[in-house]
Design an enzyme around this catalytic site. Structure first.
Site, mmCIF file in Angstrom:
data_model
loop_
_atom_site.group_PDB
_atom_site.id
_atom_site.type_symbol
_atom_site.label_atom_id
_atom_site.label_comp_id
_atom_site.label_asym_id
_atom_site.label_seq_id
_atom_site.Cartn_x
_atom_site.Cartn_y
_atom_site.Cartn_z
ATOM 1 N N TYR A 176 34.441 -4.174 32.902
ATOM 2 C CA TYR A 176 34.967 -3.875 31.625
ATOM 3 C C TYR A 176 35.788 -2.529 31.983
ATOM 4 C CZ TYR A 176 35.726 -2.351 26.753
ATOM 5 O OH TYR A 176 36.156 -2.175 25.650
ATOM 6 N N LYS A 189 37.536 -7.523 32.332
ATOM 7 C CA LYS A 189 38.228 -7.064 31.024
ATOM 8 C C LYS A 189 39.137 -5.841 31.510
ATOM 9 C CE LYS A 189 37.545 -6.192 26.354
ATOM 10 N NZ LYS A 189 38.143 -4.811 26.014
#
Length: 360
Positions: free
Chosen positions: A183, A213
């Protein structure tokens, strides 16, 4: 496909569908006597999973999670927004404001209520403590999550790529059967290691690595992530909702964002237009979404405001955030409601039976 951070919906190629999570789920609701809870969506993060909470009175106000609305939240995302992939305990879901025990409970509830309804549930297990992150990763595997995601530790920060990969490797090893996602959100973590650099050789160190992400506006970095990894079946999940169309052109395979909790249907329309190469329609959808985001950014837009908007649109009481965040102001709610109506994202009839006091 898009996923809610708490929630968001998107469609893509077969490869993209395997990897995209839509939304973050997070909702907190205040109750005067009993408490309420908040949840997060999504496919995965900015709303991400909002967990409804309840306030317990007294000078030391404690906002507890209200798990009872997560089932309603799931049904809303699936039936109203076309979102079937969820990113749990991310930014919008206030995962890092929850205790380890609470994060476990939230993940369990999403898995239980989403069974046979959701396609994927990816759980964010990042923490400042390696041991806590490993505990959450093992728990995600035990409850049958479809993947785990981890942010960079942001207090005692990794200072180069190798140090960060070593941390991520230790977390991934705690759940060796689960797909692992990084992330990337440097604006919040302060970790400025470029994603392009991190991906170079990462699968040799972390065999379960499946993608990232990418929640940053640096499209050069994002583009190079895609360009330099074309031979690998990585998922490139974009996390800046107002730039999603640009990311799709550069090769994004999906999206995780907070606005997909309530703009998932509109975003899916953009994705469908892009897939059929109707780029003019796709651009019009993106511009429409940008008009709303641009408007609320000028008012001051964050997790608290996302909860308020989600309550407005869905009718599900998301409640207030946990301190240090504060509730969205009444002025913000009124102006956001008017803007949603002017853009045809929300009709006045949708609000006729809604208690708007639960938004503020």
């Amino acid at each position: 496909m898009c996923s809610a951070s708490g929630a968001c919906g998107a469609r893509g190629s077969a490869r993209a569908r395997r990897h995209v999570v839509r939304g973050r789920a997070a909702a907190e609701e205040r109750k005067s006597a009993a408490g309420a809870r908040g949840g997060a969506q999504h496919c995965g993060e900015r709303q991400q999973r909002r967990w409804p909470t309840r306030d317990r009175g007294g000078p030391g106000l404690i906002r507890e999670i209200n798990f009872s609305v997560i089932g309603q939240y799931v049904d809303y995302l699936v039936e109203e927004q076309g979102v079937k992939n969820i990113f749990v305990n991310g930014t919008t879901g206030e995962g890092l404001s929850l205790s380890v025990s609470e994060r476990r409970q939230v993940a369990e509830e999403w898995m239980t209520k989403g069974r046979n309804k959701l396609d994927q549930v990816v759980i964010h297990v990042g923490a400042l403590s390696l041991k806590e992150s490993q505990e959450l990763a093992r728990h995600a595997a035990e409850i049958g999550a479809d993947g785990i995601a981890v942010i960079a530790p942001f207090f005692l920060k990794p200072w180069n790529k190798d140090v960060l990969i070593n941390f991520l490797k230790e977390v991934a090893a705690a759940a060796p059967a689960l797909p692992f996602y990084y992330y990337h959100i440097p604006a919040l973590t302060g970790v400025k290691i470029r994603a392009e650099e991190l991906l170079d050789g990462i699968q040799e160190k972390i065999p379960t690595f499946q993608g990232l992400k990418f929640s940053d506006t640096d499209l050069l970095d994002f583009g190079q992530c895609v360009d330099q990894n074309r031979e690998r079946q990585f998922a490139f999940l974009f996390g800046v909702d107002e730039q999603l169309l640009s990311a799709l052109v550069m090769g994004a395979t999906g999206a995780v964002g907070s606005t997909y909790n309530y703009l998932g249907k509109k975003t899916n329309q953009m994705l469908e237009a892009f897939e059929r190469k109707d780029f003019s329609s796709a651009l019009n959808h993106q511009f429409c979404i940008q008009r709303f985001i641009n408007f609320v950014l000028k008012l001051g837009f964050g997790v608290s405001q996302t909860k308020a908007i989600m309550t407005l649109v869905s009718g599900i009481p998301m409640g207030p955030p946990r301190p240090p965040l504060q509730r969205a102001s009444r002025e913000f709610i009124d102006e956001a409601k008017a803007r949603l109506e002017s853009l045809d994202f929300l009709s006045s009839t949708d609000l006729k039976d809604r208690n708007l006091e639960s938004c503020s």
